[in-house]
Design a protein around this motif. Structure first.
Motif, PDB file in Angstrom:
ATOM      1  N   ILE A 252      -2.755  25.234 -50.629  1.00 55.07           N
ATOM      2  CA  ILE A 252      -4.013  25.970 -50.754  1.00 55.07           C
ATOM      3  C   ILE A 252      -3.906  26.829 -52.007  1.00 55.07           C
ATOM      4  CG2 ILE A 252      -5.548  27.688 -49.737  1.00 55.07           C
ATOM      5  CD1 ILE A 252      -4.480  26.859 -46.993  1.00 55.07           C
TER       6      ILE A 252
ATOM      7  N   THR B 175     -11.130  21.056 -45.816  1.00 55.99           N
ATOM      8  CA  THR B 175      -9.838  20.382 -45.959  1.00 55.99           C
ATOM      9  C   THR B 175      -9.981  18.941 -46.457  1.00 55.99           C
ATOM     10  OG1 THR B 175      -9.850  19.696 -43.640  1.00 55.99           O
ATOM     11  CG2 THR B 175      -8.799  21.806 -44.160  1.00 55.99           C
TER      12      THR B 175
ATOM     13  N   ARG C 257      -8.618  16.277 -35.617  1.00 59.55           N
ATOM     14  CA  ARG C 257      -9.915  16.858 -35.935  1.00 59.55           C
ATOM     15  C   ARG C 257     -10.895  16.489 -34.812  1.00 59.55           C
ATOM     16  NH1 ARG C 257      -7.674  17.192 -40.535  1.00 59.55           N
ATOM     17  NH2 ARG C 257      -8.248  17.128 -42.635  1.00 59.55           N
TER      18      ARG C 257
ATOM     19  N   TRP D 145      -7.049  17.383 -48.491  1.00 55.88           N
ATOM     20  CA  TRP D 145      -5.696  17.501 -47.969  1.00 55.88           C
ATOM     21  C   TRP D 145      -5.338  16.381 -47.007  1.00 55.88           C
ATOM     22  CZ3 TRP D 145      -7.368  22.978 -46.517  1.00 55.88           C
ATOM     23  CH2 TRP D 145      -7.301  23.814 -47.636  1.00 55.88           C
TER      24      TRP D 145
ATOM     25  N   LEU E 191      -6.672  29.292 -39.612  1.00 56.47           N
ATOM     26  CA  LEU E 191      -7.368  28.386 -40.514  1.00 56.47           C
ATOM     27  C   LEU E 191      -8.492  27.680 -39.765  1.00 56.47           C
ATOM     28  CD1 LEU E 191      -7.577  26.722 -43.198  1.00 56.47           C
ATOM     29  CD2 LEU E 191      -5.976  25.116 -42.162  1.00 56.47           C
TER      30      LEU E 191
ATOM     31  N   GLY F 102     -10.231  24.864 -40.494  1.00 47.33           N
ATOM     32  CA  GLY F 102     -10.168  23.726 -41.414  1.00 47.33           C
ATOM     33  C   GLY F 102     -11.195  22.670 -41.066  1.00 47.33           C
TER      34      GLY F 102
ATOM     35  N   ARG G 130     -13.541  19.204 -42.080  1.00 45.80           N
ATOM     36  CA  ARG G 130     -13.678  17.994 -42.883  1.00 45.80           C
ATOM     37  C   ARG G 130     -14.578  17.034 -42.122  1.00 45.80           C
ATOM     38  NH1 ARG G 130      -8.518  14.767 -44.988  1.00 45.80           N
ATOM     39  NH2 ARG G 130      -8.908  13.070 -43.577  1.00 45.80           N
TER      40      ARG G 130
ATOM     41  N   ALA H 279       0.600  27.342 -44.482  1.00 41.72           N
ATOM     42  CA  ALA H 279      -0.103  26.045 -44.505  1.00 41.72           C
ATOM     43  C   ALA H 279       0.743  24.992 -45.189  1.00 41.72           C
ATOM     44  CB  ALA H 279      -1.452  26.192 -45.200  1.00 41.72           C
TER      45      ALA H 279
END
Length: 150
Positions: A67, A100, A118, A103, A15, A17, A19, A59
Motif C-alpha cells: 500500500i 484492492t 471476498r 493487489w 482494512l 478492502g 474490489r 498489509a
C-alpha cells in the motif's frame, strides 16, 4: 496509574478492502477472540507508529500487498473511530477503505486465518462478527463515526 487505564487506546487498524463490489474478509483461526468468525483484516500498531504506517507494514506482512501512502488520499480517509467496552477496556478503532483492484492477496498467516475471501456487501457470511457487520452497514450508509458496545 497508567494512561491506558484512564483513556481509551487504539485497539486496531482495519482494512475495508473493496474490489468488484465485494469486500475482503478473513476467517479468524486459533485465537480466543472470535475464532471461526469472519472479520475485516485488522492489525495493531507498534511503538510510535501512525495508523497508516501500521496499515502499510501489516498489509505487506500478512496479505502480501504493498500500500502506497497516497492510496489513503489527502487528507487521510478516516472512516470511523468506534469505542468498544469490553474486558480489555475502552478503545478506538480506525477503518480505512481502500480499493484492492491492483493487489493479489495472499494469506501469509494460515495459522491465524483459515479463509481469505471476498463477499458481496449484501451477502456477508452468517459467521461474520456482529460488530463487523455493523461497521460495514454504517460505512455503506455514509456514516463516519459509530459507537458500539461489544
Amino acid at each position: 496509574m497508567s494512561l491506558r487505564q484512564n483513556f481509551p487506546y487504539i485497539g486496531a487498524i482495519y482494512l475495508l478492502g473493496m474490489r468488484d463490489e465485494k469486500i475482503l474478509l478473513l476467517k479468524r483461526a486459533n485465537t480466543s477472540y472470535y475464532a471461526g468468525r469472519y472479520s475485516l483484516p485488522a492489525w495493531h500498531m507498534d511503538g510510535h507508529e501512525l495508523p497508516t504506517e501500521a496499515m502499510i507494514r501489516e498489509a505487506y506482512e500478512e496479505l502480501g500487498i504493498t500500500i502506497r501512502p497516497e492510496c489513503f488520499g489527502e487528507p487521510l480517509t478516516l472512516f470511523r473511530m468506534a469505542m468498544h467496552n469490553n474486558g480489555n477496556g475502552e478503545r478506538f478503532e480506525f477503518f480505512f477503505p481502500l480499493t484492492t483492484r491492483e493487489w493479489e492477496i495472499v494469506n501469509n498467516e494460515p495459522d491465524k486465518c483459515s479463509d481469505l475471501s471476498r463477499f458481496p456487501l449484501d451477502a456477508l457470511p452468517d459467521e461474520t462478527i456482529p460488530y463487523i457487520r455493523e461497521v460495514i452497514d454504517a460505512w455503506q450508509s455514509g456514516k463516519k463515526f459509530l459507537e458500539i458496545r461489544e
